[in-house]
Design an enzyme around this catalytic site. Structure first.
Site, PDB file in Angstrom:
ATOM      1  N   ASP A  89      -7.896   0.484  -4.844  1.00  0.00           N
ATOM      2  CA  ASP A  89      -7.513   1.893  -4.689  1.00  0.00           C
ATOM      3  C   ASP A  89      -6.485   2.242  -5.755  1.00  0.00           C
ATOM      4  O   ASP A  89      -5.630   1.436  -6.099  1.00  0.00           O
ATOM      5  CB  ASP A  89      -6.971   2.171  -3.286  1.00  0.00           C
ATOM      6  CG  ASP A  89      -5.746   1.339  -2.933  1.00  0.00           C
ATOM      7  OD1 ASP A  89      -4.620   1.786  -3.236  1.00  0.00           O
ATOM      8  OD2 ASP A  89      -5.911   0.251  -2.352  1.00  0.00           O
ATOM      9  N   ASP A 178      -4.809   8.991   4.533  1.00  0.00           N
ATOM     10  CA  ASP A 178      -3.724   8.027   4.307  1.00  0.00           C
ATOM     11  C   ASP A 178      -2.512   8.518   5.096  1.00  0.00           C
ATOM     12  O   ASP A 178      -1.811   9.443   4.681  1.00  0.00           O
ATOM     13  CB  ASP A 178      -3.435   7.960   2.805  1.00  0.00           C
ATOM     14  CG  ASP A 178      -2.294   7.027   2.451  1.00  0.00           C
ATOM     15  OD1 ASP A 178      -1.685   6.442   3.365  1.00  0.00           O
ATOM     16  OD2 ASP A 178      -2.003   6.898   1.244  1.00  0.00           O
ATOM     17  N   GLU A 180       0.938   7.176   6.768  1.00  0.00           N
ATOM     18  CA  GLU A 180       1.798   5.992   6.679  1.00  0.00           C
ATOM     19  C   GLU A 180       3.253   6.385   6.511  1.00  0.00           C
ATOM     20  O   GLU A 180       3.632   7.536   6.700  1.00  0.00           O
ATOM     21  CB  GLU A 180       1.345   5.129   5.502  1.00  0.00           C
ATOM     22  CG  GLU A 180       1.353   5.887   4.163  1.00  0.00           C
ATOM     23  CD  GLU A 180       1.182   4.976   2.971  1.00  0.00           C
ATOM     24  OE1 GLU A 180       2.073   4.116   2.770  1.00  0.00           O
ATOM     25  OE2 GLU A 180       0.186   5.123   2.238  1.00  0.00           O
TER      26      GLU A 180
END
Length: 289
Positions: A89, A178, A180
């Protein structure tokens, strides 16, 4: 001009000038024309005018940015199954990626950052997204969530509108949320556990409404436990677990296995490395839906 005679005191101005020259010789000079990094340019686009050593500029967040700092980094995988497929990624941090080099090293799938919040798009998105596809990889895009700026549904729309959609070409993976550690402030973006669950649900529902696919959820177990109360209700969505250790460890509640595992952060040139929990045909199956 006064004359300095041997043995007489040196004039004060001459002494100060000499001292100034000596000090300047010890101070390094940074050229004013030094080029900004891609992320520095991006932060200006995002409306951020200041930065500090502890708080990065808006737009510069990338997948796993806080994992090593909060969860640690204990080593590389050992004894992983042969039926795992290597992936990578990337974000603007990596710039123009050498996809041929990655392909030749065994990487077969990739994700790259498309967007963040509703204020940032990756200036390298086209090179990274089409470049991976061009060498034969199965590719996808991810969105760095900022639940403290706009709603989940609003960010899902922004993501889809800026590269995070899905197509049934057999080579495009569903988009990834995503979610986080917050690099810009409060760990849980100022939300309660129930508020965070609601925000994530809104994003996932809107993404599915726009694309027909369940988005992948990228997170770490420690963050998920702290900020969602270890909520177990999103198991229909593929899990991409972040843990920089020899095993993926304990998973968040609701998931009995992971789909992808980010196992190391390798720096600015090659991106973070990941393993898909299955052979290449399983990567292809996820792409096809």
């Amino acid at each position: 001009m006064p004359v300095h005679r041997p043995g007489s005191p040196r004039p004060r101005r001459a002494f100060l000038a000499g001292a100034l020259i000596a000090v300047c010789a010890l101070v390094p000079i940074t050229p004013a024309s030094a080029a900004e990094s891609p992320d520095a340019t991006a932060s200006a686009t995002a409306g951020t005018t200041t930065n500090t050593p502890t708080t990065p500029a808006r737009g510069t967040a990338r997948m796993g940015m806080g994992v090593a700092a909060h969860d640690g980094q204990d080593g590389l995988p050992t004894g992983t199954r042969a039926a795992q497929t290597e992936g990578v990624d990337v974000a603007s941090y990596q710039g123009n990626v050498s996809w041929t080099t990655l392909w030749n090293s065994g990487v077969r799938w990739s994700y790259n950052k498309a967007s963040e919040g509703t204020y940032y798009t990756n200036p390298y998105f086209s090179q990274q997204y089409t470049g991976a596809y061009g060498v034969g990889m199965i590719r996808g895009a991810y969105h760095f969530a900022t639940p403290d700026t706009t709603s989940g549904a609003t960010q899902a729309n922004y993501f889809v509108d800026h590269g995070g959609g899905w197509s049934a070409d057999g080579r495009t993976l569903p988009g990834t949320l995503d979610i986080e550690w917050n690099p810009y402030g409060d760990t849980c973006y100022g939300k309660s556990t129930s508020g965070m669950v609601s925000w994530i649900r809104d994003f996932l529902n809107q993404y599915k409404a726009r694309t027909g696919r369940n988005a992948v959820i990228y997170t770490s177990t420690t963050w998920w436990s702290q900020c969602t109360g270890n909520y177990a209700g999103f198991s229909a969505n593929p899990l991409w677990i972040a843990r920089y250790a020899s095993t993926a460890g304990t998973l968040p509640a609701g998931w009995s296995t992971y789909t992808m595992w980010q196992y190391t952060s390798s720096g600015p040139t090659v991106g973070d490395h990941d393993k898909f929990n299955g052979a290449l045909d399983r990567v292809q199956a996820l792409a096809k839906g």
